[in-house]
Every structure is written in structure tokens, then in C-alpha cells.
Design a protein around this motif. Structure first.
Motif, mmCIF file in Angstrom:
data_model
loop_
_atom_site.group_PDB
_atom_site.id
_atom_site.type_symbol
_atom_site.label_atom_id
_atom_site.label_comp_id
_atom_site.label_asym_id
_atom_site.label_seq_id
_atom_site.Cartn_x
_atom_site.Cartn_y
_atom_site.Cartn_z
ATOM 1 N N TRP A 1 0.827 -1.147 -0.008
ATOM 2 C CA TRP A 1 0.084 -0.033 0.017
ATOM 3 C C TRP A 1 0.931 1.201 0.047
ATOM 4 O O TRP A 1 0.162 2.498 -0.015
ATOM 5 C CB TRP A 1 -0.985 -0.113 1.195
ATOM 6 N N ALA B 1 1.568 2.231 -4.874
ATOM 7 C CA ALA B 1 0.008 2.284 -4.963
ATOM 8 C C ALA B 1 -0.505 3.560 -5.443
ATOM 9 O O ALA B 1 -1.693 3.372 -5.719
ATOM 10 C CB ALA B 1 -0.590 1.754 -3.854
ATOM 11 N N VAL C 1 -5.208 -3.753 1.386
ATOM 12 C CA VAL C 1 -4.619 -2.589 0.845
ATOM 13 C C VAL C 1 -5.689 -1.407 0.686
ATOM 14 O O VAL C 1 -5.350 -0.254 1.034
ATOM 15 C CB VAL C 1 -3.920 -2.871 -0.405
ATOM 16 N N ARG D 1 -6.193 0.354 4.071
ATOM 17 C CA ARG D 1 -4.844 1.192 4.336
ATOM 18 C C ARG D 1 -4.788 2.265 3.493
ATOM 19 O O ARG D 1 -4.463 3.521 3.976
ATOM 20 C CB ARG D 1 -3.644 0.322 3.982
ATOM 21 N N LEU D 2 -5.156 2.337 2.269
ATOM 22 C CA LEU D 2 -5.281 3.359 1.301
ATOM 23 C C LEU D 2 -6.224 4.591 1.838
ATOM 24 O O LEU D 2 -6.065 5.750 1.613
ATOM 25 C CB LEU D 2 -5.454 3.018 -0.048
#
Ligand SMILES: [Zn+2]
Length: 294
Positions: free
Chosen positions: A87, A92, A109, A112-113
Motif C-alpha cells: 500500500w 500504490a 490494501v 490502508r489507502l
């Protein structure tokens, strides 16, 4: 839980934020690597008979678009998929440029983003947070992408550099993209979201597939061979083991650097020690005051 922050955006890096993309250079006849700035991240390109795959997407949607264009121009076949190995922004933040094809990443991910810290990192990079995209094809363990006579296996071997590291294996080319589980540009990046204790076993997943002539493309730096990968695995494991040993001897964090023997440079070790102590404390392992010896 450890590590809610996006690491690797040092103030110096932010101050010199410049997005650029080097040329794709051949690693084998089917595999290419280009270096994208900032962060000198390796961008991979795997070319099959029917399609190509990009490994890691760069640090902004704009950079992702440049990567996509360069990849398609070189490959001469349609882009059919992209992967974010984890991430972090340099891997990313370019995902949005790959709309229309499946974009793969570990299932951790998207969350997390969406974190506040990701927004802060984007703002520091002058990238609009709202322009970022999440991967469209997430998975827990593994996926296979067929490029037409060439298979790419995407595998999560466990937590390490982050909680969602994915490696891309190209068996027929003898190449493995390791993401930041391995690095040759310097020591591995021990950020606040890494899992030190588990990291070596994630690397073991890679090492189990490595033959003598396998080419390992790390997240940052020149390709590595089997020996270099084994050595880095031992260093990561040794670092954790040393902290465990010191804590067992009752050594406090402030004294740990001076008391230990370390496989990495001082700045790296001083940076990782608080993380290691925190990770062990979370497991209930803290320095105990030793009884005075008679
Ligand atoms: Zn990273």
C-alpha cells in the motif's frame, strides 16, 4: 495495533518532490524494470504473447499514466493487469491510471489507502487524495494472471514489510518481484507498519522458490541473487533476535543500541529499535529489572 502511518516520506523527500520515470530496461527477454522518482521505486513490466502486466504503479495517478503509456508502447500487446505489491505511496498511488484493467493487491490494501495518514502523505506529495484509487481485485493468498503463454503468480507469503506484501513470480522467466520485502538500494525499510518477527518467514516464502539463477527484483535497487536474499533474511531475523535477547537481559530501549550487535547501520537500527520494542511489548515481552547479583 502497530503502524497506522505511511512511512517513507521523509521531509527531505517531500521537499524535493519530483516525479519522473526512467526507461524500461530488460532484465530478461520478457521482463523489464524502470525506476520511478521520487523514492527510486522499481516498476516492473512482464510481457506475454497476449498481454502485459505492470508491477507497482508509481507515486501518483499522473505517474501511473506515464508508466502505463511506456509499458504499452514497449510491450506491443495490451496491458491486461497491474499489481500493487503493497500500500505504500510509491507502489500504490498510481493505481487510478489503470482503470479498465484488473488491478491486484492484497485485501488489506484498500483499508490502508483509506487511512487518514494516506491523505497526509498524498497532500505532502501534492497529489489529490480524492484522485487515488483502490485496487479492484484483492485477495488473501494468491492469484494467477495469464499473459498468453506466460503465467505470473501473485502471492502473499505473510506479513513483513507491511501487512499486505505481495510478490509477483514469473516462473518461466526465473524472475521474482519481491516488493519491499527485500531491498538492495540500502537496508530494508522498517516503517511503523512493519511486522519484524514475521518478516523473515515471508522472505522464506520467496527463498523457497529461488533457484541458483533466479533474478530477484527488489522494491528499490538493483536485482539481487539468491545469496543476497538469504543474507538479508538473516540480517532481518538477526535484528529481531538481538532485540529479543537484549530485552531478556533487561536492557531498556535507551541503552539498546550501545548494548547490541547490529547487522545494519546506526541510523537504521536507531530507527527500528522503538518499533521492535513496541512489537515485543505488544506480545507482553518487556525488559524486567534484574535482581542485583549477590
Ligand atoms: Zn514500502
Amino acid at each position: 495495533m502497530l503502524g497506522e502511518e505511511q512511512p517513507r516520506v521523509a521531509d527531505t523527500l517531500v521537499a524535493m518532490t519530483q516525479f519522473s520515470l526512467g526507461e524500461f530496461r530488460a532484465v530478461t527477454d520478457r521482463v523489464f524494470v524502470a525506476v520511478a522518482e521520487p523514492a527510486a521505486v522499481n516498476i516492473g513490466l512482464v510481457v506475454g504473447a497476449a498481454g502485459c502486466l505492470v508491477v507497482d504503479t508509481g507515486s501518483s495517478p499522473g505517474q501511473g499514466a506515464a508508466i502505463r503509456a511506456a509499458a504499452e508502447a514497449l510491450a506491443g500487446v495490451p496491458l491486461v493487469a497491474a499489481l500493487a505489491t503493497h500500500w505504500h505511496f510509491d507502489h500504490a498511488f498510481g493505481l487510478a491510471a489503470f482503470a479498465g484493467v484488473p488491478t491486484y493487491a492484497h485485501e488489506s490494501v484498500p483499508g490502508r489507502l483509506a487511512q487518514t495518514s494516506t491523505r497526509e502523505v498524498a497532500e505532502n506529495l501534492d497529489v489529490a487524495f480524492d484522485s487515488l484509487a483502490a485496487p479492484t481485485q484483492t485477495f488473501a493468498l494468491a492469484r494467477v494472471v495469464d499473459l498468453g503463454g506466460l503465467r505470473v503468480e501473485l502471492v502473499h507469503f505473510g506479513r513483513g514489510h507491511t501487512d499486505g506484501d505481495v510478490v509477483a513470480i514469473v516462473p518461466d522467466s526465473g524472475v521474482i518481484f519481491t516488493g519491499d520485502l527485500l531491498e538492495s538500494a540500502g537496508p530494508p525499510a522498517f516503517g511503523p507498519d512493519c511486522y519484524l518477527r514475521e518478516w523473515p518467514s515471508a522472505v522464506d516464502g520467496i527463498l523457497g522458490l529461488v533457484a541458483e539463477d533466479t533474478i530477484l527484483v527488489p522494491g528499490h535497487g538493483a536485482p539481487m541473487d539468491r545469496l543476497a536474499a538469504f543474507q538479508q533474511r538473516a540480517e532481518i531475523s538477526g535484528l529481531y533476535g538481538q532485540v529479543e535477547y537484549l530485552i531478556g537481559r533487561g536492557v531498556k530501549l535507551d541503552d539498546a543500541y550501545a548494548e547490541g550487535q547490529w547487522p545494519f547501520d546506526e541510523a537504521t537500527v536507531r530507527g527500528v529499535l522503538p518499533l521492535a520494542y513496541a512489537e515485543l511489548a505488544a506480545a507482553g515481552i518487556v525488559p524486567r529489572r534484574q535482581l542485583p547479583l549477590a
